[in-house]
Structure formats: structure tokens, C-alpha cells
Design a protein around this motif. Structure first.
Motif, PDB file in Angstrom:
ATOM      1  N   LEU B  98      -8.901  21.359 128.641  1.00  0.00           N
ATOM      2  CA  LEU B  98      -9.643  22.221 127.289  1.00  0.00           C
ATOM      3  C   LEU B  98     -10.110  21.287 126.410  1.00  0.00           C
ATOM      4  N   LYS B  99     -10.449  22.253 125.276  1.00  0.00           N
ATOM      5  CA  LYS B  99     -11.081  21.422 124.347  1.00  0.00           C
ATOM      6  C   LYS B  99      -9.572  21.125 122.661  1.00  0.00           C
ATOM      7  N   ILE B 100      -9.553  20.370 122.244  1.00  0.00           N
ATOM      8  CA  ILE B 100      -8.762  20.167 121.255  1.00  0.00           C
ATOM      9  C   ILE B 100      -7.896  21.238 120.711  1.00  0.00           C
ATOM     10  N   TRP B 101      -8.320  22.283 120.289  1.00  0.00           N
ATOM     11  CA  TRP B 101      -7.946  23.245 119.523  1.00  0.00           C
ATOM     12  C   TRP B 101      -7.412  23.634 120.738  1.00  0.00           C
ATOM     13  N   GLU B 102      -7.620  23.994 121.750  1.00  0.00           N
ATOM     14  CA  GLU B 102      -7.440  24.841 123.375  1.00  0.00           C
ATOM     15  C   GLU B 102      -5.882  24.192 123.281  1.00  0.00           C
ATOM     16  N   ASN B 103      -5.780  22.614 123.479  1.00  0.00           N
ATOM     17  CA  ASN B 103      -4.623  21.707 123.649  1.00  0.00           C
ATOM     18  C   ASN B 103      -3.526  22.406 123.029  1.00  0.00           C
ATOM     19  N   VAL B 104      -3.896  22.564 120.921  1.00  0.00           N
ATOM     20  CA  VAL B 104      -3.223  22.330 120.507  1.00  0.00           C
ATOM     21  C   VAL B 104      -2.549  23.925 120.443  1.00  0.00           C
ATOM     22  N   ALA B 105      -3.589  24.419 120.573  1.00  0.00           N
ATOM     23  CA  ALA B 105      -2.829  25.948 120.418  1.00  0.00           C
ATOM     24  C   ALA B 105      -2.375  26.274 121.640  1.00  0.00           C
ATOM     25  N   PHE B 106      -1.969  25.420 122.913  1.00  0.00           N
ATOM     26  CA  PHE B 106      -1.715  25.805 124.807  1.00  0.00           C
ATOM     27  C   PHE B 106       0.036  26.293 124.438  1.00  0.00           C
ATOM     28  N   GLY B 107       0.316  25.811 124.228  1.00  0.00           N
ATOM     29  CA  GLY B 107       2.354  25.942 124.220  1.00  0.00           C
ATOM     30  C   GLY B 107       2.114  27.195 123.146  1.00  0.00           C
ATOM     31  N   LEU B 108       1.774  27.736 122.207  1.00  0.00           N
ATOM     32  CA  LEU B 108       1.524  29.345 121.603  1.00  0.00           C
ATOM     33  C   LEU B 108       1.255  30.273 121.816  1.00  0.00           C
ATOM     34  N   ILE B 109      -0.463  29.602 122.763  1.00  0.00           N
ATOM     35  CA  ILE B 109      -0.736  30.438 123.585  1.00  0.00           C
ATOM     36  C   ILE B 109      -0.256  31.236 124.903  1.00  0.00           C
ATOM     37  N   HIS B 110       0.272  30.457 125.629  1.00  0.00           N
ATOM     38  CA  HIS B 110       0.651  30.577 126.735  1.00  0.00           C
ATOM     39  C   HIS B 110       2.034  30.532 127.042  1.00  0.00           C
ATOM     40  N   GLY B 111       3.100  29.848 126.382  1.00  0.00           N
ATOM     41  CA  GLY B 111       4.392  29.820 125.649  1.00  0.00           C
ATOM     42  C   GLY B 111       5.287  30.446 125.501  1.00  0.00           C
ATOM     43  N   HIS B 112       4.447  31.318 123.793  1.00  0.00           N
ATOM     44  CA  HIS B 112       4.610  32.100 122.737  1.00  0.00           C
ATOM     45  C   HIS B 112       4.174  33.357 123.280  1.00  0.00           C
ATOM     46  N   GLY B 113       2.637  33.821 123.630  1.00  0.00           N
ATOM     47  CA  GLY B 113       2.427  34.983 124.043  1.00  0.00           C
ATOM     48  C   GLY B 113       1.638  35.099 122.752  1.00  0.00           C
ATOM     49  N   MET B 114       1.390  34.435 122.062  1.00  0.00           N
ATOM     50  CA  MET B 114       0.290  34.207 121.122  1.00  0.00           C
ATOM     51  C   MET B 114      -0.965  34.433 121.027  1.00  0.00           C
ATOM     52  N   CYS B 115      -1.406  35.421 120.548  1.00  0.00           N
ATOM     53  CA  CYS B 115      -3.099  36.172 120.243  1.00  0.00           C
ATOM     54  C   CYS B 115      -3.782  34.895 119.948  1.00  0.00           C
ATOM     55  N   LYS B 116      -5.312  34.893 121.063  1.00  0.00           N
ATOM     56  CA  LYS B 116      -5.692  33.599 121.061  1.00  0.00           C
ATOM     57  C   LYS B 116      -6.409  33.472 119.494  1.00  0.00           C
ATOM     58  N   LYS B 117      -6.664  34.294 118.494  1.00  0.00           N
ATOM     59  CA  LYS B 117      -7.093  33.766 117.556  1.00  0.00           C
ATOM     60  C   LYS B 117      -6.178  33.260 116.368  1.00  0.00           C
ATOM     61  N   GLU B 118      -5.376  34.023 116.262  1.00  0.00           N
ATOM     62  CA  GLU B 118      -4.137  33.398 115.664  1.00  0.00           C
ATOM     63  C   GLU B 118      -3.629  32.275 115.575  1.00  0.00           C
ATOM     64  N   ALA B 137     -12.119  19.674 116.555  1.00  0.00           N
ATOM     65  CA  ALA B 137     -11.551  21.276 117.869  1.00  0.00           C
ATOM     66  C   ALA B 137     -11.533  21.682 118.771  1.00  0.00           C
ATOM     67  N   ASN B 138     -13.370  21.320 118.149  1.00  0.00           N
ATOM     68  CA  ASN B 138     -14.218  21.843 119.450  1.00  0.00           C
ATOM     69  C   ASN B 138     -14.732  20.878 120.295  1.00  0.00           C
ATOM     70  N   LEU B 139     -14.073  19.449 119.565  1.00  0.00           N
ATOM     71  CA  LEU B 139     -14.693  18.867 121.421  1.00  0.00           C
ATOM     72  C   LEU B 139     -13.556  18.494 122.241  1.00  0.00           C
ATOM     73  N   TYR B 140     -13.467  17.990 122.895  1.00  0.00           N
ATOM     74  CA  TYR B 140     -12.679  17.311 124.035  1.00  0.00           C
ATOM     75  C   TYR B 140     -11.977  16.044 124.450  1.00  0.00           C
ATOM     76  N   PRO B 141     -10.794  15.797 124.598  1.00  0.00           N
ATOM     77  CA  PRO B 141     -10.257  14.462 124.666  1.00  0.00           C
ATOM     78  C   PRO B 141     -10.531  12.862 125.115  1.00  0.00           C
ATOM     79  N   ALA B 142     -11.617  13.662 126.131  1.00  0.00           N
ATOM     80  CA  ALA B 142     -12.516  12.223 126.726  1.00  0.00           C
ATOM     81  C   ALA B 142     -13.349  12.060 125.310  1.00  0.00           C
ATOM     82  N   GLU B 143     -13.605  12.917 124.482  1.00  0.00           N
ATOM     83  CA  GLU B 143     -14.874  12.361 123.251  1.00  0.00           C
ATOM     84  C   GLU B 143     -13.214  11.871 122.193  1.00  0.00           C
ATOM     85  N   LEU B 144     -12.295  10.988 122.281  1.00  0.00           N
ATOM     86  CA  LEU B 144     -11.695  10.672 121.294  1.00  0.00           C
ATOM     87  C   LEU B 144     -11.177   9.599 121.361  1.00  0.00           C
ATOM     88  N   SER B 145     -10.957   8.677 120.107  1.00  0.00           N
ATOM     89  CA  SER B 145     -10.284   8.153 120.447  1.00  0.00           C
ATOM     90  C   SER B 145      -9.168   7.943 121.146  1.00  0.00           C
TER      91      SER B 145
END
Lengths: 274, 256
Positions: B98-118, B137-145
């Protein structure tokens, strides 16, 4: 007196050896039954989560593409050359009995009933089963599975269910395409190498083919897809720590799913055709 | 802050085979405070935190969250407890696919049912809050230190605004400057949310920076607990040896 004592020691050693042997056999049986129980429990939980919400459609779509679309070249090449070899070999054998006309029938029955589902199952086991086990084992080792849980997501629903559904659905489709490609391989060799007429090869193929030949192969494929996904997920999910654990999970997934495919192929053939 | 107890462990025991990792462990964390558990490698710090999170079931004992028993509960009740938690793992444990923003938003989307945009908007806000640029936000974890991954892990842990945040060795493997940055971010985020924090670490710099209270685990038990200011005059020889990193003392380490 000394000789008697020596004999007693020998007897005690022999008894101890026999007891050790029984302990080893008992321990092995217990370990086997315990592993079967764990696998059955894992399979039951996986199936349950395939049918209960929440579902993860984006994960399912990703797996459908990974397992189905990207396995197509492997399955296609395998069945193409298997069909070609089958035509050559059956022609060599049948020509000894002046039964060359049976080549088309042998190709179509062998491919649809046995070779396409089994070979596709084994190839997908090597490609997909290994990848599933390695990915999930790495997620286990790097605590990504724990992270899923802390984010209120059940790993069975997010990781296991999409893979099991995708493999069970996609393998029959791959096998159907493999059937067509395999028969086409036999046709190419039959017509362009062995001198059959195109029309007679096609008509013999068509006459010999029955609805059940294809359906049985597709049902086998669905079972094999399920086996490949379950074994990949099970070994990945229960992987030991470290690189060695990931390697062992991958090997175990491929070996166990390959063996189970061959065992279930026999059982299903017995059910369908006995 | 109130004196209410947020997390309470009573006689928690966990063994792996004959190895008793937690041995009737007692610990409590007051609401809105940051407690850091110190102790040597293999003393059961990670097992303790995983027992609280419900990732490992304890063999016996009680773990209370907000006064409610959390052990032995069904999945539905456990899921409700999980919604209160945020966790920063030692290796960040970001999802590779998953992209970085998807990682950060993961709990909000899947755990708390929030819409993707928000969820994406909140994720980007959190990514900025931990000192990363929006482009990350649009990078993948492997691209970060490693340090950037830790920051993203922190952003993910706080994205759902949890009541309780767990930190597992937050500064391990980082250079001293990056470790200090992570410590400051932890303090900032925890205080900002008014959350209760439970951390485990070996890093004494980190302890002094992020702790209100410190507890030391040894032999599967909490052998000392006090305010961070009392750490240097705890009167406990185990604590003294550990915080000064001395090889001689009551803590012996079998080398072979």
C-alpha cells in the motif's frame, strides 16, 4: 553372577530401545494428528470468513488478477506443449496397432480430464502458492499481521479470504483456457507433423468429447485452487521467525499442495468416473 | 488529569513451554500519562504489550482497559477495545503493498468505515504532522528510509485519534538525531491527543524524554515503578545497573 548381571543389562537396554521406538512412533503420530487438526481448524475459519462480511473487494480484485491473469502464460505454455507431446507419443504408440485414429480422442480426454487440471494445479502451486506463502510469512515476520489486528482488521478476512476465493474461482477458468490451448497443441502436431486432415482431427475430437469430461476437469481445478490457496496461506500464516522461516513456509506450501493435488486428483477421479 | 486507571494488569502470566516470560505481573497506567517499561532483551516487554493488545492471550491473570476486562472476550468485544488502541511497531510494520497515505488511512477506512476521500485528507494531515512532505503520501514504504518509516508508523498509530497508544522500541535502529526527532513527535502527538501512552524501550534518552512514569521489568515481574524524576535515585540496584548500563550487578547475562 557377572554374566547374569551382563544379561540383565542387555535386556534392560533392549526394552529401553523398544520403548524409545514406541515413544518416537507415538510422538510422530501425535504430531501428525495435531498438524491435521490445526490445518482443519485453519481451513474451517478461512471458509467461514469467505462468506461473512466485511468483504474486501479491492483485495479480491487484486488477487483475481494476480492468480488468474498472471498465471495464464505459465498454464498456457504448459498445456500447449503437453498437448503437442501427447499427440506425438500417442501416435508413436498407437501406430504399432494401426490405431492412429485414436490420437485426437486420447489428446482431448487426457487434457480435459487429467492433464490440464493437474498440471495447471501444480504450476499454479509453484507460482501462486509459493508467492502467497512468502508474502504472508514476510508479513508475519515483519509484524504486519499484528498491525492489521491493531487496526481492527481481521487478517482472515483481509488476507486469507480474498486469496482462497480468487484461487478457487480462477483455476477453473485457467483450466478451461488450458483445455483449449492443449487440444490446439495436439491439433497442431496432428495436422502439421503427423499428417492428419484438419477436418477429421476436429471431428474426432468433437465426437469423443463429452460434457462431463470438461466439467469434471473444472471441478477438479476448483478443488486444486482451493488447496493451493489454503496451503499457501496456512504455511505463511504459521511461519517461523526469520528468513529461514519464510523459506521453509514457501517450500512447505508448494510441497504439501502438490502432494494434496495428486491425492485429491485420485479421489475425485474415483468419484467422477468409477 | 484524573487519577483514573486506564490500563491495569493483575497477576498476568504467560509462558512459552517451560519459559515463564510473564510471572504474575502487576502494572497500572493512569489516564493521560505516559508510562515507559524498561528492561533487558528477552525480559517479556514485547509479550506484555502484545497481551494487552490481545495479540497473544495470557495464560492467566486479568487485563482491564477503562475498568473493563479485555481478556477472554469474543471478537466483537475485542474489536471495540482495538478501536481505542494505536500502535507503533518496532519495525514500523507498514504494509508493503500500500502507498504511504493508504497505510496511514488504513485504520480509518477499514476499522472505522470512513470514506476514502475523507480518510486521505486526514492521512495527509497526519503525514505533515510528523514532519514529512505531502509528496511522500504517494510513495511506497520500500522507498522510505528507516526514520521516515517510523514517522509514517507514528502517523498511522495516531490517525484514528486513539485513547491509548503503544510504542514498541520507537527509537531502535535510528541515529541519535532521528531518535530525538521521533521522541519529540511522540510527546507532541500523545499530548496533543490527550492519550495514555505505554512504551517499551532500552533507550534511556527516549525514556527521559517521553515518560511520566517508568517501570522496570525483570524475571517476568515489575520490580520497580516510579516517576521519571525518581529514576536516578530509585534505590533499586537492578534499575541502577540498567540505567547506567553496567555489566556488573544483580542482572547477570548468560553469554554462552
Amino acid at each position: 553372577m557377572i554374566q547374569e548381571a551382563g544379561n540383565n543389562i542387555k535386556t534392560i537396554n533392549s526394552i529401553s530401545l523398544i520403548l524409545d521406538l514406541f515413544a518416537y512412533i507415538g510422538g510422530s503420530i501425535f504430531a501428525f494428528l495435531s498438524a491435521v487438526g490445526r490445518l482443519a481448524n485453519f481451513t474451517g475459519r478461512s471458509v467461514k470468513h469467505c462468506f461473512t462480511p466485511p468483504f474486501f473487494p479491492s483485495q479480491l480484485l487484486r488477487q483475481l488478477i494476480d492468480i488468474g491473469y498472471y498465471s495464464l502464460p505459465v498454464v498456457g505454455m504448459t498445456t500447449l506443449f503437453t498437448g503437442m507431446v501427447l499427440a506425438l507419443q500417442s501416435y508413436t504408440g498407437f501406430s504399432r496397432f494401426n490405431a492412429e485414429g485414436a490420437v485426437a480422442g486420447v489428446v482431448v480426454l487426457s487434457i480435459t480430464r487429467e492433464l490440464a487440471p493437474v498440471l495447471a494445479g501444480l504450476m499454479v502451486s509453484g507460482r501462486v502458492g509459493a508467492a502467497i506463502a512468502a508474502e504472508i510469512a514476510t508479513m508475519r515476520v515483519t509484524e504486519q499481521i499484528d498491525a492489521l489486528r491493531t487496526l481492527s482488521v481481521n487478517p482472515f478476512k483481509y488476507l486469507i479470504a480474498p486469496r482462497v476465493i480468487a484461487a478457487t474461482l480462477m483455476l477453473p477458468i485457467l483450466v478451461l483456457i488450458g483445455d483449449i490451448i492443449g487440444i490446439f497443441g495436439g491439433y497442431l502436431v496432428g495436422v502439421y507433423s503427423l499428417g492428419f486432415s484438419s477436418a477429421s482431427f476436429i471431428s474426432q475430437t468433437w465426437d469423443m468429447l463429452e460434457y462431463m469430461d470438461v466439467v469434471s476437469g473444472l471441478m477438479k481445478a476448483a478443488v486444486f485452487g482451493f488447496i493451493v490457496a489454503i496451503m499457501g496461506c496456512y504455511h505463511g500464516f504459521n511461519s517461523a521467525r526469520g528468513a529461514q522461516g519464510v523459506g521453509a513456509a514457501t517450500t512447505n506450501a508448494v510441497v504439501s499442495s502438490s502432494i494434496l493435488i495428486l491425492i485429491f486428483n485420485y479421489l475425485l477421479t474415483q468419484i467422477f468416473f468409477s | 488529569m484524573s487519577d483514573k486507571i486506564k490500563i491495569e494488569l493483575k497477576a498476568v502470566t504467560k509462558a512459552f513451554g517451560s519459559n515463564r516470560v510473564l510471572d504474575e505481573l502487576y502494572l497500572s497506567v493512569p489516564e493521560g500519562k505516559s508510562l515507559v517499561v524498561i528492561g533487558g532483551s528477552g525480559t517479556g516487554k514485547s509479550v506484555m504489550i502484545k497481551c494487552i493488545l490481545g495479540l497473544i492471550p495470557p495464560d492467566s491473570g486479568s487485563i482491564m482497559i477503562d475498568g473493563a476486562e479485555s481478556t477472554g472476550q469474543n471478537h466483537k468485544i475485542r474489536a471495540e477495545f482495538m478501536k481505542k488502541f494505536g500502535m507503533l511497531f518496532q519495525g514500523a510494520a507498514l504494509f508493503d503493498s500500500l502507498k504511504i497515505w493508504e497505510n496511514v488511512a488504513f485504520g480509518l477506512i477499514h476499522g472505522h468505515g470512513m470514506c476514502k476521500k475523507e480518510a486521505r485528507e486526514i492521512a495527509i494531515e497526519k503525514i505533515k504532522a510528523v514532519g514529512l512532505k505531502e509528496q511522500v503520501a504517494n510513495l511506497y514504504p520500500a522507498e522510505l528510509s528507516g526514520g521516515m518509516q517510523k514517522r509514517v508508523g507514528l502517523a498511522r498509530a495516531v490517525a484514528i485519534s486513539p485513547d491509548i497508544i503503544f510504542f514498541d522500541e520507537p527509537t531502535t535502529g535510528l541515529d541519535p538525531i532521528m531518535a530525538e526527532v521521533i521522541n519529540e513527535l511522540i510527546v507532541e502527538q500523545v499530548k496533543g491527543l490527550g492519550a495514555t501512552a505505554l512504551s517499551i524501550t532500552h533507550d534511556m534518552g527516549s525514556v527521559r524524554k517521553i515518560a511520566d512514569y517508568v517501570a522496570m521489568i525483570h524475571g517476568g515481574k515489575i520490580i520497580w515503578k516510579g516517576a521519571v524524576g525518581d529514576l536516578d535515585h530509585s534505590g533499586n540496584e537492578y534499575v541502577d545497573q540498567f540505567i547506567h548500563g553496567r555489566s556488573d550487578g544483580p542482572i547477570t547475562r548468560r553469554l554462552a
